[in-house]
Design an enzyme around this catalytic site. Structure first.
Site, PDB file in Angstrom:
ATOM      1  N   GLY A  15      38.303  -5.587  62.997  1.00 51.03           N
ATOM      2  CA  GLY A  15      37.424  -6.489  62.269  1.00 51.03           C
ATOM      3  C   GLY A  15      37.479  -7.903  62.780  1.00 51.03           C
TER       4      GLY A  15
ATOM      5  N   ASP B 157      31.147   3.180  64.753  1.00 56.03           N
ATOM      6  CA  ASP B 157      32.280   2.684  63.963  1.00 56.03           C
ATOM      7  C   ASP B 157      32.882   1.482  64.673  1.00 56.03           C
ATOM      8  OD1 ASP B 157      32.191   4.485  61.897  1.00 56.03           O
ATOM      9  OD2 ASP B 157      33.410   5.970  62.974  1.00 56.03           O
ATOM     10  N   LEU B 158      32.743   0.350  64.081  1.00 60.11           N
ATOM     11  CA  LEU B 158      33.196  -0.902  64.689  1.00 60.11           C
ATOM     12  C   LEU B 158      34.677  -0.818  65.085  1.00 60.11           C
ATOM     13  CD1 LEU B 158      31.965  -3.715  65.196  1.00 60.11           C
ATOM     14  CD2 LEU B 158      33.082  -4.431  63.085  1.00 60.11           C
ATOM     15  N   ASP B 159      34.978  -1.164  66.334  1.00 58.63           N
ATOM     16  CA  ASP B 159      36.357  -1.235  66.843  1.00 58.63           C
ATOM     17  C   ASP B 159      37.088   0.107  66.808  1.00 58.63           C
ATOM     18  OD1 ASP B 159      35.838  -3.944  67.015  1.00 58.63           O
ATOM     19  OD2 ASP B 159      36.807  -4.416  65.122  1.00 58.63           O
ATOM     20  N   GLU B 160      36.330   1.198  66.714  1.00 60.91           N
ATOM     21  CA  GLU B 160      36.959   2.520  66.653  1.00 60.91           C
ATOM     22  C   GLU B 160      36.641   3.363  67.876  1.00 60.91           C
ATOM     23  OE1 GLU B 160      39.061   3.438  64.411  1.00 60.91           O
ATOM     24  OE2 GLU B 160      38.606   2.478  62.505  1.00 60.91           O
TER      25      GLU B 160
END
Lengths: 283, 283, 283, 283
Positions: free
Chosen positions: B200, B225-228
């Protein structure tokens, strides 16, 4: 499960990977690790192939004869070793115990695929350490005058225990060229600098004097030229103006033991090939 | 000299290395790089084979048809690319210029086997940087309300320039799932923490608050999926109680740019395979 | 030569360094180490002053009374310790012995300014290791049902040996909040990830699953929130797709032991101040 | 807010920290950074004190006169500099642009507390880079015969721009002892090895030949003895048998630029003291 490992080197030429992979495949070998490297400037090819012995359609003793037509065709050098025939390692140590402790503790914990039947020291200090690990301890003191006899005694002990690899775990004596020649590429030393910086004695003190911002350690095969042998592994840590030479000695130990242990592990797992005073490490 | 690179993956089985090496050999290919990996727990095999096109007895267009029996037999996925067909890269940037400068300077110095025809930014600040490197600069401002239109405009520009890879060089906007889906495993982002720590926003500030002794950067493929997404490369530097959040922001830039540049280099050289949200990097 | 160490913290204000340095100077103290830090965002001042006791014109027992006017004036917290009153350390261990071996070997070699009179384990395996180092070994097995009694037995042993610092050297049991509260900022744990990544159990397996390119270790003070305590030291090593979870477990040990040893060394040398769940380390 | 920085060194003696801190305190100075170091083996004391000028009860010109009794009493050397009088930096470059780009981009982004009015090169290649950053570019070609005149022209340009620091950003010409003597401890060079390893030319090629497992970079002050000056900063990266000399050249660039930038930053922030051919860096 037991595996066989081939360590190969030969002049580079087309078809090497295909031929070797095909040879293993035709004999029903299941490859668990294969890696190769070509030194383009020297036109030399290196390969490590590890395959399971179970299901392989040749017996151990049949492998080299079966390979020999290929070895001749490619002018290939080949070492064959078996994972369940664990190499025997002797540890040579002086007063500083950190590398010895580290190696023996790793061995006890199952990290090293080797046997360690013997510790030799020119000092009596660490007999209890060897005893704790159930390893024979030989105290062989040495003076400038007695060096030849001491080395003879060491060689006899190494022969008696059928030693494959000698580890100089901060053994602070220079070995003679004759001794070293008995174990070519089978003596690993840890030097406490990032070679070729600070070749010779007291590298930490000279590092402090020069004001470097990094200190290092180098694990290498011993040759008759002191600190000039093939480098296996190196590591460094940061220092600053706050570190005295004594601080460097203390802080350097962590590097030395980890660096040496990696080199020993790679050696006993047959991951190292030497050529031109350099190493190929298939880690 | 131009080379062809095969990126292969398939269920693990005996004879894969032998068969593929033999195929190249029979067509007179000279392998300049070959590496393979087996994920033992998933029983998946991966390989990268790079061979010279000169002397190879198939034309570029004949390679895939000639391979297809093998691909079928092994249920193999195969990408074929040619070193002289350089991928086209678009760089997306916001206010912070360090990653953009670094990538463009590397490109000018010949380090990146790619073309960079396009820089897009939601701010006008760095138009002169793009101009200096002779790259088209598109200023596409964005607000929460205009995001859909702005992304449409970006997609149009990317299509117009026939972009193969989108690099988020500290582009501080979240991309929609729809946008990301258009470039699967072809958008590389740099996140300023060692993921999965500090997923995040404002990771450096949270790192300072948590009192960590290391900060990191992660280059990864963007997913919805952010940063995943699959991690390509990570790096860290040491910090201490003396570093404020602002110090971390400044000091972290050196990691970010080096980490991102490595990931981009590996991608454009076809060294990365993605599976199970992870990467195999044949570096 | 014996030294006294003051560890100070107070609200930041002008004249602190001058006043404290002057106080030592007026009492004929010879400062061998002084370091200070101001957390600008919190406006807190920290200082470590170490001075020789020889020549100092106050007795040990007179130091705190003599300081008290300053402590009051600055609302200052002050710990005073003496280098020749070595803290007593207990090592808690389970099945994995690498951290225990490392700490005990360092202690034997004189690296740790502490006494280690006690090893406690929930398994009987390493009694001989403690014996080798002449340390008392207590085997206190634990089940979910017996946890309260086992902790009581541990607390009794710690009290009996007058333990100052508890080191969780890969002790694989969760300690109760009550136990932890007895030793605030005096229990050091080694967690095998770069916290806050992979909080909780099996961090190496989750690291392998996530496909990270670095793995880490974190030494921290234990608090009632598992893995959330003040971080003292962290380290990382590189990994790749070639490392299975088991490889990570093995390779991670080198980090764990070095990272933990650094934290223990800093603690016993009074180099750590804790505030806001963070540490200031005057290394 | 503007600050003054004192860089002090003198023979070690009791009361130094107290006296200096007291002096700043009595003049209403607010210390924002203070660090000191004692070289115990040489008995030399070093200190860096940075305090805010606002509220300080002396004018800039009054500081040295007010300090002079202390300087005499302690036989102290003292440099005084002001954060808003930014040093002027000249960048010298040859064909390789990575260090120049990196420094100029950092400067544009506000990372360097300095002015960069001048780039000098013995090649015309990067005039456009200087132009992009609005920096004057001087092309001063050099041959073995013209070295004296070229250095004279450089010195004239440096004087004209009132240059405080000369940065050799991979400037591939040896400077004469006379040139170097004009800027003692004010010329920073980046050497592409971890000195003292591989002193002299082509260090990456010699590193490849020697088979080292780490390559390094060293930022140091230039002295008349080539590569023998005081070391400011060093860094290393891992290499393996897979890296050719050309790979090392390419991969080394990332270290070189980061290492050089750190050294330049510390210098322009007055964080470096030189003694005995070594540096104290108050970072």
């Amino acid at each position: 499960m037991a595996t066989a490992t081939l360590l190969l080197s030969c002049p580079d030429q087309k078809g090497l990977v295909a031929t070797m992979a095909d040879w293993v495949y035709r004999h029903d070998g299941n490859i668990v690790h294969a890696d190769q490297h070509t030194d383009a400037s020297e036109a030399v090819f290196f390969q490590r192939i590890e395959f399971e012995l179970e299901g392989f359609d040749l017996d151990r003793t049949e492998i080299v004869p079966a390979l020999s037509p290929l070895l001749e065709r490619f002018a290939m050098r080949c070492d064959v070793r078996f994972s369940d025939e664990r190499p025997k390692v002797a540890v040579l140590v002086s007063k500083q115990a950190h590398c010895m402790y580290d190696l023996l503790a790793r061995w006890r914990m199952g990290e090293l695929e080797a046997e360690i039947p013997l510790v030799i020291s020119n000092h009596p200090d660490h007999a209890d350490v060897a005893a704790h690990f159930d390893v024979e301890f030989a105290h062989l003191p040495v003076t400038p005058e007695s060096r030849i006899e001491q080395e003879s005694a060491m060689l006899a002990l190494l022969a008696e225990h059928d030693i494959d690899l000698v580890v100089l775990a901060r053994y602070m004596q220079v070995l003679s060229a004759g001794f070293v020649a008995k174990y070519p590429n089978r003596i690993i030393n840890i030097h406490h600098s990032f070679l070729p910086a600070f070749i010779g004695s007291k590298p930490y003190h000279r590092a402090a004097e020069r004001g470097v911002k990094l200190i290092g350690a180098t694990a290498h095969y011993a040759t008759s030229d002191l600190d000039e042998g093939p480098i296996i592994e190196q590591d460094v840590i940061r220092t600053s103006h706050r570190d005295s030479a004594e601080d460097l000695v203390r802080r350097g130990r962590d590097m030395e033991k980890v660096c040496l242990a990696r080199a020993v592990k790679w050696h006993v797992e047959d991951r190292i090939l030497v050529y031109n005073n350099k190493t190929v490490v298939f880690d």
